[in-house]
Scaffold this motif. Structure first.
Motif, PDB file in Angstrom:
ATOM      1  N   SER A  84      -2.732  -0.176   6.598  1.00 36.72           N
ATOM      2  CA  SER A  84      -1.289  -0.354   6.820  1.00 36.72           C
ATOM      3  C   SER A  84      -0.700  -1.342   5.818  1.00 36.72           C
ATOM      4  N   ARG A  85      -1.410  -2.438   5.561  1.00 36.26           N
ATOM      5  CA  ARG A  85      -0.933  -3.415   4.568  1.00 36.26           C
ATOM      6  C   ARG A  85      -0.832  -2.774   3.192  1.00 36.26           C
TER       7      ARG A  85
ATOM      8  N   ARG B 257      -0.419   0.374   2.446  1.00 37.21           N
ATOM      9  CA  ARG B 257       0.695   1.320   2.405  1.00 37.21           C
ATOM     10  C   ARG B 257       2.032   0.611   2.272  1.00 37.21           C
ATOM     11  N   ARG B 258       2.209  -0.493   3.011  1.00 40.54           N
ATOM     12  CA  ARG B 258       3.470  -1.244   2.900  1.00 40.54           C
ATOM     13  C   ARG B 258       3.654  -1.796   1.492  1.00 40.54           C
ATOM     14  N   ARG B 259       2.600  -2.367   0.925  1.00 36.48           N
ATOM     15  CA  ARG B 259       2.701  -2.919  -0.431  1.00 36.48           C
ATOM     16  C   ARG B 259       2.995  -1.838  -1.455  1.00 36.48           C
TER      17      ARG B 259
ATOM     18  N   ARG C 105       4.782   0.762  -1.097  1.00 36.52           N
ATOM     19  CA  ARG C 105       6.173   1.199  -1.024  1.00 36.52           C
ATOM     20  C   ARG C 105       7.152   0.144  -1.507  1.00 36.52           C
ATOM     21  N   GLU C 106       6.696  -1.088  -1.689  1.00 34.29           N
ATOM     22  CA  GLU C 106       7.601  -2.142  -2.123  1.00 34.29           C
ATOM     23  C   GLU C 106       8.031  -1.918  -3.567  1.00 34.29           C
TER      24      GLU C 106
ATOM     25  N   ARG D 163      15.405  -3.598  12.013  1.00 29.98           N
ATOM     26  CA  ARG D 163      14.217  -4.115  11.320  1.00 29.98           C
ATOM     27  C   ARG D 163      14.559  -5.126  10.237  1.00 29.98           C
TER      28      ARG D 163
ATOM     29  N   ASP E  38      10.407  -6.611  15.053  1.00 24.96           N
ATOM     30  CA  ASP E  38       9.203  -5.894  14.656  1.00 24.96           C
ATOM     31  C   ASP E  38       9.301  -4.442  15.125  1.00 24.96           C
ATOM     32  N   THR E  39       8.335  -3.645  14.735  1.00 22.50           N
ATOM     33  CA  THR E  39       8.363  -2.222  15.050  1.00 22.50           C
ATOM     34  C   THR E  39       8.378  -1.981  16.560  1.00 22.50           C
TER      35      THR E  39
ATOM     36  N   GLN F 132       8.692   3.820  12.531  1.00 25.10           N
ATOM     37  CA  GLN F 132       8.105   3.755  11.187  1.00 25.10           C
ATOM     38  C   GLN F 132       8.516   4.962  10.344  1.00 25.10           C
TER      39      GLN F 132
ATOM     40  N   GLY G  63      10.635   4.664   6.946  1.00 23.85           N
ATOM     41  CA  GLY G  63      10.118   5.221   5.692  1.00 23.85           C
ATOM     42  C   GLY G  63      11.096   6.168   5.030  1.00 23.85           C
TER      43      GLY G  63
END
Length: 146
Positions: free
Chosen positions: A47-48, A50-52, A54-55, A100, A106-107, A122, A126
């Protein structure tokens, strides 16, 4: 799977154990609680990552000197281009973005407020971020998962 450094690995393990503790009634009945903790740590790392991924790096958005000074921006707190792009989003995506990013929920809390599943939050986030990225960086090709 390598996480890069010992500090990150320790954070992942701590998060996995915290989640196990919070869900102990369920985890204790799992056939292999230790495996559950390991899988959770791996999922947190994914998950971390994937988030990074997309940044958008700040380097592609200009310099600080190009940003308006606070006194100049007082009359226009939000850039009209951003408001226009946000208004093009479907209502649910706008709601998720507001909760958000603006209210910093938070989610889980966002899902609770909107009465939808966390995975749906989420998904909406996205899609909203992809649409906004496309509005502000149309020449940037969307990376396909590899």
């Amino acid at each position: 799977m390598s996480v890069g450094d010992q500090d990150t690995a320790q954070e992942l393990v701590a998060e996995a154990f915290a989640r196990a503790w919070a869900s102990w009634r369920t985890v204790s009945r799992h056939p292999a609680p230790a495996a559950w903790v390991v899988r959770t740590a791996l999922n947190v790392n994914i998950s971390r990552w994937r988030r990074r991924r997309r940044e958008v790096p700040l380097s592609g958005l200009g310099t600080l000197a190009e940003l308006p000074a606070i006194d100049q921006a007082a009359d226009n707190l939000v850039d009209p281009r951003i408001m226009t792009a946000l208004m093009r989003l479907p209502a649910r995506q706008r709601q998720v973005v507001a909760l958000r990013l603006v209210l910093d929920l938070d989610t889980s809390r966002t899902a609770e407020v909107l009465g939808i599943a966390p995975g749906t939050v989420q998904a909406h986030m996205g899609r909203a971020m992809a649409a906004l990225r496309n509005d502000f960086m149309p020449d940037r090709q969307q990376e396909s998962p590899s």
